[in-house]
Design an enzyme around this catalytic site. Structure first.
Site, PDB file in Angstrom:
ATOM      1  N   PHE A   1      40.870  36.080  41.814  1.00 55.36           N
ATOM      2  CA  PHE A   1      41.779  36.926  42.530  1.00 55.36           C
ATOM      3  C   PHE A   1      41.181  37.279  43.939  1.00 55.36           C
ATOM      4  O   PHE A   1      41.994  38.143  44.589  1.00 55.36           O
ATOM      5  CB  PHE A   1      41.842  38.238  41.548  1.00 55.36           C
ATOM      6  CG  PHE A   1      41.911  38.043  40.141  1.00 55.36           C
ATOM      7  CD1 PHE A   1      42.809  36.827  39.538  1.00 55.36           C
ATOM      8  CD2 PHE A   1      41.319  38.843  39.076  1.00 55.36           C
ATOM      9  CE1 PHE A   1      42.898  36.451  38.460  1.00 55.36           C
ATOM     10  CE2 PHE A   1      41.325  38.822  37.794  1.00 55.36           C
ATOM     11  CZ  PHE A   1      42.062  37.614  37.441  1.00 55.36           C
TER      12      PHE A   1
ATOM     13  N   HIS B   1      39.111  32.406  34.381  1.00 55.36           N
ATOM     14  CA  HIS B   1      39.047  32.524  35.861  1.00 55.36           C
ATOM     15  C   HIS B   1      37.751  31.998  36.376  1.00 55.36           C
ATOM     16  O   HIS B   1      37.088  32.692  37.074  1.00 55.36           O
ATOM     17  CB  HIS B   1      39.292  33.920  36.042  1.00 55.36           C
ATOM     18  CG  HIS B   1      40.265  34.848  35.368  1.00 55.36           C
ATOM     19  ND1 HIS B   1      41.684  34.407  35.433  1.00 55.36           N
ATOM     20  CD2 HIS B   1      40.503  35.876  34.252  1.00 55.36           C
ATOM     21  CE1 HIS B   1      42.483  35.196  34.746  1.00 55.36           C
ATOM     22  NE2 HIS B   1      41.727  35.962  34.011  1.00 55.36           N
TER      23      HIS B   1
ATOM     24  N   GLU C   1      45.362  43.953  44.144  1.00 51.55           N
ATOM     25  CA  GLU C   1      43.822  43.421  44.627  1.00 51.55           C
ATOM     26  C   GLU C   1      44.031  43.605  45.948  1.00 51.55           C
ATOM     27  O   GLU C   1      42.642  44.108  46.435  1.00 51.55           O
ATOM     28  CB  GLU C   1      43.688  41.954  44.367  1.00 51.55           C
ATOM     29  CG  GLU C   1      42.922  41.997  42.950  1.00 51.55           C
ATOM     30  CD  GLU C   1      43.987  41.847  41.507  1.00 51.55           C
ATOM     31  OE1 GLU C   1      45.210  42.065  41.920  1.00 51.55           O
ATOM     32  OE2 GLU C   1      43.758  41.708  40.467  1.00 51.55           O
TER      33      GLU C   1
ATOM     34  N   PHE D   1      37.589  38.952  38.811  1.00 53.77           N
ATOM     35  CA  PHE D   1      37.043  37.606  38.938  1.00 53.77           C
ATOM     36  C   PHE D   1      37.487  36.956  40.395  1.00 53.77           C
ATOM     37  O   PHE D   1      38.418  37.261  41.003  1.00 53.77           O
ATOM     38  CB  PHE D   1      37.895  36.982  37.822  1.00 53.77           C
ATOM     39  CG  PHE D   1      37.403  37.349  36.420  1.00 53.77           C
ATOM     40  CD1 PHE D   1      36.524  37.059  35.692  1.00 53.77           C
ATOM     41  CD2 PHE D   1      38.538  38.108  35.825  1.00 53.77           C
ATOM     42  CE1 PHE D   1      36.288  37.416  34.752  1.00 53.77           C
ATOM     43  CE2 PHE D   1      38.222  38.828  34.473  1.00 53.77           C
ATOM     44  CZ  PHE D   1      37.085  38.485  33.872  1.00 53.77           C
TER      45      PHE D   1
END
Ligand SMILES: Cc1ncc(C[n+]2csc(CCOP(=O)(O)OP(=O)(O)O)c2C)c(N)n1
Ligand SMILES: Cc1ncc(C[n+]2csc(CCOP(=O)(O)OP(=O)(O)O)c2C)c(N)n1
Ligand SMILES: [Mg+2]
Ligand SMILES: [Mg+2]
Lengths: 316, 323, 316, 323
Positions: free
Chosen positions: D85, D126, D59, D82
């Site tokens: 993250f 999430h 990420e 999501f």
């Protein structure tokens, strides 16, 4: 040996400039001892290539692409002529010269940003545009343990991006020795895990290092993807100008003083016929140019309200 | 003994380490170097490399491993040298540390202290003030002392606390704030604010360095006949709203001041709790003092204009008093 | 061959349990095809060793240390008897059995937390306490590209922590094939860059894998530090129960169906004299035990207000 | 054509990609799979792997590389599947993306869209709502639509914006919210709120899914004679305070509602701005509706109790009306 001679000029400019910066700012991060690693990494690139030098000693890499010395000195002294107008850290540089600016000081994240510049180039190539630029990014041996090192290099490997990662391994991260953050192997050995070439080389020999970097640059230019290079060198000073580095042994420093890249280069230049006088003149010019720049820039006004930029946060 | 803010913190850590072998530190340059800004001075000499553990530049793994060690019996203090690097450990803090106790239905807990240095400092490096993000996250305690003795006492409490405590140290306070701090001292329960100056005209609620600027502002206003009560919030989570409301019921005027950006700062939460529970106590709008909406600039003259100061606090006080 | 037989029981329990979970929850992440990788990784540890299994299919690893089946089923069905009382993701497990719970679902961060459990053990050892526990942590091939993989393993290498990292390489990350996130080499090749041993092995052969893991466990127990192991396997189903996995070729799946670890183990057990009847009985028992557990647990009340825990966020 | 919220977003991305080759996407599972929750359905088929780029689970590097590509001429959309993250890319967002334009004194800019999915969703996976962290950081724009057409129009604006825009999509809205959305549509300037229901008794200012719950609450209160005005904030940064104040001057009663935790949520900032600039408009305390102070629980019955709902909005309205 024209390359070494030119490099010698740049290395001396780096040394003189960084010494002057350190003198005027006790929190400057000096490059002394690592000039060959810096110059050897960024020498011989094209002006349109994108560079992202490590935070320690990047000024010479900017100067090598035509950035104005006075404006960099202005950044150090907090003067209105600095490119960043007093906003970014003094060691940042102007993006117009195709570099990645230092807009934050959390080490490692800019490796991903530099990787993005390579993505932009790859994207244009994939679109059929002729674009053979490359990105060269350098970073410290301490920084090599940040998550972004891993994520960025792996991403570049998967996407075969035109980028060269160079670890400026000076064996220290502030007061911590290499073995407090790396278990044994060379940093270059991490390359295999990403399926890319890795080379560890003497970072105090600017020509040898430059050969290795330029080979990786050619690889990147021709679409063969990224490489990881490690330039082994040594930080001769403290972490910042004022740091007396009492945490390490004077013996270790003494050994590396013997390998001072400027002295080594000077020796080789003498062997190949360059006179004392010629070499002294290079040294003298560097020191004088820097001193004059500082003298000129000191006259300029400090940054102030006009630079604060309360309404210059968003592009329009 | 008179100690600076940082000396009080270091003394507290040393005292806790002496009495509990489960306490150890993870950080960068915390060994022979003595820590950034002398933040762990003398600890390595006393406790050695087993308990003063220097880590790679791996903020996420540093915090994550401290969490794991805490879950498995130790009481680590992990130091993120500067608040600017907290975002690198964000996920560990807000999703791992904060969740463990609740998500395991009380089976496990995470007695970890996450230390970091916030705000502008004497060297201007890494000057972010991200404290407002953390009180939003249930499961964390967030401590932000302004006074030397409080800093030491709160550090003792943080180390003994069975929960993850974010211990946020202000860099301007580090060497500039000092007071008498006894060698032996009690932990200060986390979650109490303190009236650091009494007054009747207006309440200034402040954190960190702004507590000191508010105190200075208060002195300057004496001659104008404005009597300023200053509250040092000390802990953002849990927040001691009662102390703030009690003061406000006396003064009817409220100014909130912090070094962080005004918009979205923790001042907003204090203001909202007042507007929700004690609106009737207000004789004037709530004024907030915080940094303007620009990234933190580097050069000294810009930095000085950026960080809220006494004049800003005074202007806010005048505004609410003139309403 | 008692080990394979015992493993066979566990693998069948895993298959039966995961199938039942998938049936009752379309968003369950099934383990089918990877049972050998999971059982082979966590078999033969001591109860006091700490385990941190990957999010996909961890239940069998909990059961191998004595966790109650009904209570895990309760987590899947959202019943009051679940260990986590409905709070954590259903695939979490009870810390009292020396495991790392799943308190969040951002992959990779728990590698650092597991490393911390090993740090706790090392800290006690360094204090002179007798503690030869180890930590075994598994994770996916996709997860291996998160920054925490790098930071955690490097930290463990530098501090010589007693931990074994096992990559459960099933060649997919949801809908993405391996080559979309890794450029060529095996994940185990990343070990050399950290100065630790790395081994890639057939993850569908639980005995071979278990030998490799237990050798690394011994290494860790005796203070020689961490290892990285890669178990090559394949996710036979979609990412979650309902996912028909139309993004990949049926031919690829068919090839791996031939290497179904349960069928392979069954074949080997038959070769070494175990009867059809005996093996069928194992299979039948697993299915029946799971069915009965589900039947029992369905009777229990759902979690509700009593489990919400508005004042159970902080330890006191 | 009637489109769901997510269909409107995807259509907007497709339209922008057709007209500007510099626009491309980075994300996980955004190819043949069609994206998490169909968030990029059909884009891979139309634009292929050059422009719909599937990334490793990295990420920080995903966002960082999008920033670099944006700085060097492209207009990437990077998708963090999501919101859970987002903390992994926190540093890239708050220190790189947000700072570039200011720190380079305007030389460079970062026209990147950072998409993510927030809130509870149909599959409960999430479910974090971290939006409040970002309006605190100067240099970011933060968009959070509740309606399908707004979502499409704001996505067009976000892609054309020369600044980093955090585009936060609500998962409950994804398939449940639909309306007429033309194929060709104008970008909606970022920074305007919208009165989605007119009323005279009380103003409910809401974001995301809570806009819909507030609308449902409003209908239920008709019979009680309470006339509820509902404002969809749409953009957290810049915030359109004027629209909120205008409504409040009419109703004199304010409720703020969001799905995120109440304490430290963005509601606090809205409340604080009102208490600072329009206190005199209030006839009652400001009530906030937000999630309680526990980590987001997983099982459906707990999740349902956790996420604020119509009843919570109604209770808050009654509270301010009864004052
Ligand atoms: C993420 C992060 N952690 C810590 C620091 C504090 N810090 C500044 S310089 C430095 C040492 C960096 O070491 P290295 O990468 O080897 O570079 P060198 O200073 O040796 O050139 C550290 C730890 C930082 N800037 N960023
Ligand atoms: C940090 C993070 N990014 C993305 C996701 C979404 N996600 C859930 S499972 C998964 C695939 C993981 O792949 P791998 O690690 O190989 O495990 P596998 O599912 O194959 O067992 C992804 C991307 C996540 N949970 N965490
Ligand atoms: Mg170094
Ligand atoms: Mg996988």
């Amino acid at each position: 040996m024209p390359r070494l001679l030119t490099m010698y000029r740049w290395m001396w400019l780096a040394r003189a400039l960084e010494r002057a910066c350190a003198e005027s700012n006790p929190r400057w991060f000096p490059i002394e001892g690592e000039e060959a690693a810096v110059v050897g990494t960024f020498y011989g690139l094209r002006p349109e290539d994108v560079i992202a030098p490590h935070y320690r000693g990047p000024f010479v890499t900017y100067l090598m692409r035509g950035v104005e010395l006075d404006r960099l000195v202005g950044q150090v002294l907090g003067k209105v002529n600095g490119y960043t107008r007093g906003r970014a850290a003094a060691f940042s540089g102007p993006v117009g010269f195709n570099l990645i600016p230092w807009v934050a000081a959390d080490l490692g994240t800019s490796l991903s940003v530099a990787t993005g510049a390579a993505l932009s180039i790859a994207y244009r190539r994939e679109s059929g545009q002729a674009d053979d630029r490359v990105v060269v990014v350098s970073f410290g041996d301490g920084t090599a343990n940040r998550g972004d090192f891993h994520e960025a290099i792996n991403l570049a490997a998967v996407w075969k991006l035109p980028i060269v990662y160079v670890c400026q391994n000076n064996q220290w991260a502030i007061s911590q020795p290499l073995n407090s953050y790396i278990a044994g192997p060379l940093i270059a050995e991490r390359a295999a895990g990403y399926g890319i070439p890795g080379t560890s080389t003497d970072g105090n020999d600017p020509v040898a290092l430059n050969d290795v970097v330029l080979a990786a640059v050619t690889r990147a230019r021709t679409g063969e993807g990224p490489s990881l290079i490690e330039a082994r060198t040594y930080r001769l000073t403290g972490h910042w100008a004022e740091d007396v580095a009492s945490y390490r042994s004077p013996d270790e420093v003494a050994i590396w003083q013997q390998r001072d890249p400027l002295a080594l280069a000077r020796g080789r230049l003498q062997e190949t016929g360059h006179s004392e006088a010629e070499l002294n003149e290079i040294e003298r010019t560097a020191v004088a140019d820097v001193a004059e720049a500082f003298r000129r820039v000191r006259e300029l006004p400090d940054v102030g309200d006009a630079e604060l930029g309360l309404d210059e946060v968003y592009a329009v | 003994m008179r100690r600076t803010y940082v000396e009080a913190i270091v003394a507290a850590i040393a005292a806790e380490m002496r009495s509990d072998d489960r306490v150890f530190m993870i950080g960068q340059d915390i060994g022979r170097f003595g820590g950034p800004m002398s933040g762990s001075k003398g600890l390595f000499e006393e406790f050695g490399p087993r308990r003063i553990r220097e880590a790679p530049i791996s903020e996420s793994a540093m915090v994550g491993s401290a969490i794991g060690a805490a879950m498995y019996g130790q009481r680590p203090i992990v130091e993120i040298s500067f608040g600017e690097f907290l975002p690198l450990a964000m996920s560990q803090i807000v999703l791992q540390a904060a969740n463990v106790h609740y998500m395991t239905a009380g089976e496990a807990s995470v007695p970890v202290v996450i230390r970091s240095r916030l705000g502008d400092g004497p060297y201007r490096g890494h000057p972010q003030s991200y404290e407002a993000w953390f009180p939003h996250v249930p499961g964390l305690k967030v401590v932000m002392p302004a006074m030397a003795r409080d800093a030491g006492r709160l550090m003792r409490a943080a180390i003994r606390d069975p929960n993850p405590v974010l211990f946020l140290e202000n860099m301007q306070c580090y060497h500039a704030v000092r007071e008498e701090v006894p060698d032996e001292d009690d932990p200060l329960p986390i979650g109490t604010a303190r009236v650091v100056r009494e007054g009747g005209s207006v309440t200034v609620v402040a954190t960190g360095w702004l507590v000191h600027r508010a105190l200075a502002a208060a002195e300057r206003l004496v001659s104008d006949g404005i009597s300023v009560e200053v509250i040092d919030v000390r802990c953002l989570a849990p927040l001691d709203l009662a102390t703030i409301v009690r003061s406000l019921r006396k003064t009817s005027h409220l100014v909130i001041a912090h070094e962080a950006w005004k918009v979205g700062g923790f001042g907003a939460e204090i203001s909202a709790q007042i507007a929700e529970t004690a609106l009737d106590a207000l004789d004037a709008p709530i004024a907030r003092v915080g940094a303007p909406g620009i990234p933190v600039p580097s050069a000294r003259p810009l930095r000085e204009r950026f960080i809220p100061n006494e004049d800003d606090v005074i202007a806010a006080i005048h505004k609410v008093m003139a309403y």
